[in-house]
Scaffold this motif. Structure first.
Motif, PDB file in Angstrom:
ATOM      1  N   ALA A 219       0.854  -1.195   0.000  1.00 27.60           N
ATOM      2  CA  ALA A 219       0.000   0.000   0.000  1.00 27.60           C
ATOM      3  C   ALA A 219       0.881   1.233   0.000  1.00 27.60           C
ATOM      4  CB  ALA A 219      -0.922   0.011   1.216  1.00 27.60           C
ATOM      5  N   TRP A 220       0.424   2.308  -0.626  1.00 28.91           N
ATOM      6  CA  TRP A 220       1.188   3.540  -0.692  1.00 28.91           C
ATOM      7  C   TRP A 220       0.234   4.716  -0.856  1.00 28.91           C
ATOM      8  CZ3 TRP A 220       0.461   0.069  -4.522  1.00 28.91           C
ATOM      9  CH2 TRP A 220      -0.095   0.537  -5.718  1.00 28.91           C
ATOM     10  N   ARG A 221       0.649   5.865  -0.458  1.00 28.20           N
ATOM     11  CA  ARG A 221      -0.141   7.082  -0.639  1.00 28.20           C
ATOM     12  C   ARG A 221       0.783   8.281  -0.498  1.00 28.20           C
ATOM     13  NH1 ARG A 221      -3.882  10.197   2.619  1.00 28.20           N
ATOM     14  NH2 ARG A 221      -3.632   8.827   4.422  1.00 28.20           N
ATOM     15  N   GLU A 222       0.493   9.323  -1.239  1.00 28.59           N
ATOM     16  CA  GLU A 222       1.267  10.559  -1.155  1.00 28.59           C
ATOM     17  C   GLU A 222       0.349  11.700  -0.742  1.00 28.59           C
ATOM     18  OE1 GLU A 222       2.572  12.772  -4.727  1.00 28.59           O
ATOM     19  OE2 GLU A 222       4.621  12.482  -3.967  1.00 28.59           O
ATOM     20  N   LYS A 228       5.812  20.686  -1.276  1.00 22.16           N
ATOM     21  CA  LYS A 228       6.383  19.537  -0.574  1.00 22.16           C
ATOM     22  C   LYS A 228       5.432  18.344  -0.642  1.00 22.16           C
ATOM     23  CE  LYS A 228       9.069  22.393   2.614  1.00 22.16           C
ATOM     24  NZ  LYS A 228       9.332  22.748   4.020  1.00 22.16           N
ATOM     25  N   ARG A 229       6.019  17.171  -0.721  1.00 30.76           N
ATOM     26  CA  ARG A 229       5.246  15.945  -0.830  1.00 30.76           C
ATOM     27  C   ARG A 229       5.770  14.921   0.173  1.00 30.76           C
ATOM     28  NH1 ARG A 229       5.562  14.900  -7.364  1.00 30.76           N
ATOM     29  NH2 ARG A 229       5.191  17.051  -8.050  1.00 30.76           N
ATOM     30  N   LEU A 230       4.883  14.065   0.636  1.00 33.51           N
ATOM     31  CA  LEU A 230       5.279  12.998   1.549  1.00 33.51           C
ATOM     32  C   LEU A 230       4.623  11.700   1.108  1.00 33.51           C
ATOM     33  CD1 LEU A 230       6.775  12.121   4.112  1.00 33.51           C
ATOM     34  CD2 LEU A 230       4.706  12.671   5.412  1.00 33.51           C
ATOM     35  N   LEU A 231       5.446  10.722   0.771  1.00 38.03           N
ATOM     36  CA  LEU A 231       4.978   9.391   0.395  1.00 38.03           C
ATOM     37  C   LEU A 231       5.135   8.454   1.576  1.00 38.03           C
ATOM     38  CD1 LEU A 231       4.305   7.306  -2.061  1.00 38.03           C
ATOM     39  CD2 LEU A 231       6.729   6.720  -1.764  1.00 38.03           C
ATOM     40  N   ALA A 232       4.116   7.639   1.819  1.00 41.96           N
ATOM     41  CA  ALA A 232       4.215   6.536   2.774  1.00 41.96           C
ATOM     42  C   ALA A 232       3.890   5.250   2.038  1.00 41.96           C
ATOM     43  CB  ALA A 232       3.261   6.735   3.941  1.00 41.96           C
ATOM     44  N   ALA A 233       4.654   4.202   2.305  1.00 36.58           N
ATOM     45  CA  ALA A 233       4.424   2.910   1.665  1.00 36.58           C
ATOM     46  C   ALA A 233       4.784   1.801   2.631  1.00 36.58           C
ATOM     47  CB  ALA A 233       5.250   2.780   0.379  1.00 36.58           C
ATOM     48  N   THR A 234       4.102   0.682   2.515  1.00 39.54           N
ATOM     49  CA  THR A 234       4.408  -0.459   3.370  1.00 39.54           C
ATOM     50  C   THR A 234       3.959  -1.745   2.700  1.00 39.54           C
ATOM     51  OG1 THR A 234       4.333  -1.266   5.653  1.00 39.54           O
ATOM     52  CG2 THR A 234       2.246  -0.564   4.692  1.00 39.54           C
ATOM     53  N   LEU A 256       0.332   8.871   7.771  1.00 38.54           N
ATOM     54  CA  LEU A 256       0.053  10.161   7.132  1.00 38.54           C
ATOM     55  C   LEU A 256      -1.051  10.943   7.838  1.00 38.54           C
ATOM     56  CD1 LEU A 256       0.189   9.099   3.364  1.00 38.54           C
ATOM     57  CD2 LEU A 256       1.980  10.221   4.709  1.00 38.54           C
ATOM     58  N   ALA A 257      -1.483  10.474   8.997  1.00 38.42           N
ATOM     59  CA  ALA A 257      -2.616  11.107   9.679  1.00 38.42           C
ATOM     60  C   ALA A 257      -2.296  12.493  10.215  1.00 38.42           C
ATOM     61  CB  ALA A 257      -3.107  10.211  10.810  1.00 38.42           C
ATOM     62  N   GLY A 258      -1.034  12.801  10.390  1.00 37.18           N
ATOM     63  CA  GLY A 258      -0.636  14.106  10.902  1.00 37.18           C
ATOM     64  C   GLY A 258       0.815  14.358  10.565  1.00 37.18           C
ATOM     65  N   PRO A 259       1.383  15.432  11.079  1.00 39.91           N
ATOM     66  CA  PRO A 259       2.802  15.698  10.828  1.00 39.91           C
ATOM     67  C   PRO A 259       3.656  14.509  11.268  1.00 39.91           C
ATOM     68  CG  PRO A 259       1.757  17.571  11.865  1.00 39.91           C
ATOM     69  CD  PRO A 259       0.756  16.459  11.924  1.00 39.91           C
ATOM     70  N   PRO A 260       4.729  14.233  10.537  1.00 39.97           N
ATOM     71  CA  PRO A 260       5.536  13.052  10.842  1.00 39.97           C
ATOM     72  C   PRO A 260       6.526  13.235  11.985  1.00 39.97           C
ATOM     73  CG  PRO A 260       6.453  14.177   8.946  1.00 39.97           C
ATOM     74  CD  PRO A 260       5.195  14.918   9.309  1.00 39.97           C
ATOM     75  N   ASP A 261       6.543  14.402  12.601  1.00 34.81           N
ATOM     76  CA  ASP A 261       7.606  14.726  13.553  1.00 34.81           C
ATOM     77  C   ASP A 261       7.755  13.714  14.687  1.00 34.81           C
ATOM     78  OD1 ASP A 261       6.246  17.208  12.349  1.00 34.81           O
ATOM     79  OD2 ASP A 261       8.230  17.962  12.887  1.00 34.81           O
TER      80      ASP A 261
END
Length: 749
Positions: A219-222, A228-234, A256-261
């Motif tokens: 699964a993946w989503r950007e 700025k872009r943020l991709l998450a994949a697993t 990706l539910a909120g800031p990645p900090d």
């Protein structure tokens, strides 16, 4: 969700992916890490890998992992505007036990993300920051550029890629291509074998079912925020019912539910703490950097709660190879020892594997010989110790080179136990499993006319069949001695003890000729042999030393592979020959090619075109063997340092007896040593300090000791002994010692 052919999915990737792209005001990037102001930070910054040229394959690629999810990044020749991010997962395998493990339980490639740019890639400037397990840098194309950061969240098994393209590259787009869910092994593939069904695709995910049930989902989503872009994949794996679809989609959405900090902070904190469990600094900075990269690699590849790493780790090569499962005849055994001395028990996957799956060991024996009292271990096998219908050979009847696998792997577990002294592991794992492993040998022993116990024909790994095979005799001898020692420590009146004593008393000695110890009865070592199987009694079992046998083996190196040089280096440290040890180690690390095998620029390893990782990691153990040793009940500090290494610093290196050792050397002399006891075991220390010494506790009070050179110190659990040259007051801090030369960074400069 509708099934699609793999070809249609590849062609429709961009369309499938576009449904997974969301514009958001949430943060789509994270802050660069702060520079750590400590010696570890300095060492790790120096060890960072750099890429000034575009990597073209796994042999050159940056890599990430957390023991489960893994990725490596490169650009395939002919795809000048595309980066590939090959992603895989250590749990993903087939589940068809009707075939041998390399096929029926085969590791399966998953697929790769693609980042397609508008222009052709003209240059890259990347840095793999070991301390933060993060790749960052720029990609420059003929149309513009993009900055990025990439990592695999340690605690979530999610790949995050932060991307910010410039004008001209705003159209840069992600896609995904799945690999065939089919074993890549070509040896002994049965004619009835078929690959798994084609995958199905939904918005932002690909679901791959298995014929056996279950499957795996990528699964993946950007998300985007301004430029700025943020991709998450697993990847998520399920068997026998779930294909992991819900878990994979949920993991991406959570990331990706909120800031990645917060996730980034947790990730960095784990890696910072990981490295600071020990320290090694030597003047040869190429080797120093190499050592720290191997720790990074091992932590990416394996964890205590993850599968034992296969030959190529979790990084499945795009084209695959024949090493599709776990090889227990050398590869596992030489990969894991460095976790002991470097003080990383959290990387030991062997002990938990035996803890969880030992019941499967009986299935490695031919059905007619299963009696509930006997265990063995086949190779290849899967991470649950299942071999499929492939069995350990029967001595004298159907010999193969699997006979010693289990006993050798249990030696790894034993050495790990000795570094931590957790008697519960001895009681519940080592003693009961080793008893059944020794039973497999014992049931086949025969008494000769000489009154000795002989072993019928087995196979010395990768060399020849032989009766009284030295490899197997050495493992049996070690197994019996260790069972007697463990029974004594655990205060067990074991009914098998008389048999173990009888085997030790009457087991035939190793067969010898004028060149030393032979492969077995009537079988000399007559040609170059990459496997050091007939030398196992020397290393790692450390039963005794024999220069004649070692010299004969090293006189023929044309068939050696990487782990041969690492083993030779470690053996030379036992002989107290540091220059020779360093020669073997540097020969391998410097990338020399022998038998079409060599280190690669990213510190991986190739055998022909095949991908492996055990040899470089075993070479890191060779460096530790130069710095500390602890076999035979003696802790040795700086036992085999080259005369070119006048300075050295170590901290919290772990030894047998559950001691941790700090030490400093300068101008060719050992200044001080600090030894902390975690178990209250007897301490005998070969300190190597010239002249008179002071021995004090951590508060500076004198401690009693006996002996000279090798001294015995009564040290209770939790207490520390500081040994120094008499009259000096050492500062007990590690340091990064001065380089004795220059060397480029690892990667592609």
């Amino acid at each position: 969700m509708t099934p699609i052919s793999r070809r249609a999915f590849v062609a429709g990737t961009a369309g499938a992916f576009s449904a997974a792209l969301i514009t958001t005001e949430s943060a789509a990037a994270w802050a660069a890490p702060a520079q750590h102001q400590d010696v570890h930070g300095d060492i790790l910054d120096d060890a960072a890998m750099v890429w000034k040229r575009l990597p073209k394959s796994w042999q050159e690629a940056p890599f990430f992992g957390n023991g489960f999810l893994a990725a490596h990044i490169y650009s395939k020749p002919g795809e000048g505007n595309v980066l590939r991010v090959m992603i895989n997962h250590s749990l993903v395998q087939d589940q068809r036990g009707q075939w041998e493990a390399a096929i029926g339980y085969s590791r399966l490639g998953v697929g790769f993300l693609t980042l397609t740019f508008a222009g052709s890639i003209t240059c890259v400037d990347w840095k793999l920051d070991l301390d933060n397990a993060e790749l960052s840098g720029t990609v420059t194309t003929s149309q513009g550029s993009a900055t990025f950061s990439a990592l695999i969240l340690n605690h979530r098994s999610v790949l995050l890629v932060s991307l910010e393209p410039t004008a001209g590259e705003e159209s840069a787009a992600w896609g995904f291509t799945s690999l065939p869910s089919h074993t890549t092994r070509t040896i002994r593939v049965p004619p009835e074998y078929t690959g798994n069904p084609d995958p199905t695709v939904g918005p932002g995910h690909v679901e791959q079912p298995l014929h056996a049930g279950g499957g795996y989902t990528t699964a993946w989503r950007e998300v985007r925020s301004g430029s700025k872009r943020l991709l998450a994949a697993t990847i998520a794996y399920g068997y026998p019912h779930s294909t992991g679809r819900e878990a994979a989609i949920r993991a991406v959405n959570t990331a990706l539910a909120g800031p990645p900090d917060k996730d980034i902070a947790a990730h960095r904190n784990w890696w910072h703490a990981f490295y600071r469990r020990s320290l090694v600094s030597v003047p040869d900075k190429k080797l120093q950097r190499f050592y720290w990269i191997q720790l990074y690699k091992l932590a990416c590849a394996t964890r205590r709660n993850a599968p034992v790493t296969p030959v190529f780790g979790p990084w499945f090569p795009e084209s695959g190879n024949n090493w599709t499962s776990i090889w227990w005849n050398t590869n596992v055994q030489v990969t894991y020892p460095v976790a002991n001395g470097s003080n990383h028990q959290e990387l030991d996957a062997i002990t938990p594997t035996f803890q969880k799956y030992s019941a499967n060991l009986e299935s490695n024996i031919v059905p007619d010989l299963r009696d509930g009292k006997t265990y063995a271990l086949c190779h290849p096998g899967d991470w649950q110790l299942r071999p499929g219908p492939r069995y350990v050979g029967v001595p004298g009847v159907s010999p193969n080179d699997h006979t010693g696998n289990l006993t050798w792997a249990l030696h790894n577990t034993w050495v790990t136990y000795r570094h931590h002294m957790d008697d519960e592991v001895l009681r519940t794992v080592i003693h009961p499993i080793l008893t059944k492993a020794v039973n497999y040998y014992a049931r086949h022993l025969t008494e000769g006319t000489d009154g000795k116990l002989h072993l019928p024909v087995t196979r010395s790994p990768e060399y020849a069949d032989a009766a009284d095979c030295t490899y197997d005799l050495s493992l049996l001898r070690w197994g019996c001695a260790t069972l007697l020692q463990s029974a004594q420590r655990l205060r067990i009146d074991d009914p098998a003890a008389p048999q173990w004593r009888d085997i030790l008393a009457r087991l035939v000695p190793y067969h010898e000729n004028e060149q030393g110890i032979m492969i077995g009865a009537g079988v000399p070592l007559a040609e170059s042999h990459r496997h050091f199987s007939h030398l196992l009694w020397m290393y790692p079992l450390q039963e005794k030393l024999d220069r004649r046998t070692f010299d004969h083996w090293t006189s023929m190196q044309t068939a050696w592979h990487g782990y041969s040089y690492a083993a030779a280096a470690s053996m030379e440290t036992l002989f107290g020959r540091p220059e020779e040890a360093l020669h073997y180690l540097r020969f391998f690390v410097d990338g020399n090619v022998v038998a079409s095998c060599a280190m690669t620029p990213n510190t991986m390893y190739r055998e022909g075109s095949n991908f492996a990782l055990e040899s470089p990691i075993s070479a890191a153990q060779s460096l530790l063997d130069m710095l500390t040793q602890s076999h035979g009940g003696v802790v040795k500090v700086f036992p085999a340092l080259s005369r070119t290494w006048e300075d050295a610093s170590i901290s919290q290196l772990r030894t047998r007896g559950a001691f941790t050792v700090d030490a400093s050397r300068s101008s060719g002399r050992t200044d001080w040593i600090a030894v902390r006891s975690e178990a209250g075991e007897p301490l005998t220390l070969q300190h190597g300090i010239e002249g008179e010494i002071d021995v004090r506790d951590e508060s500076g009070k004198p401690l009693p000791y006996q002996g000279e050179g090798a001294i015995s110190i009564p040290l209770r659990r939790g207490r520390t002994a500081v040994i120094s040259r008499k009259g000096i007051h050492p500062i007990l801090h590690p340091r990064d010692v001065t380089a004795n030369g220059s060397a480029p960074a690892w990667g592609l400069s």
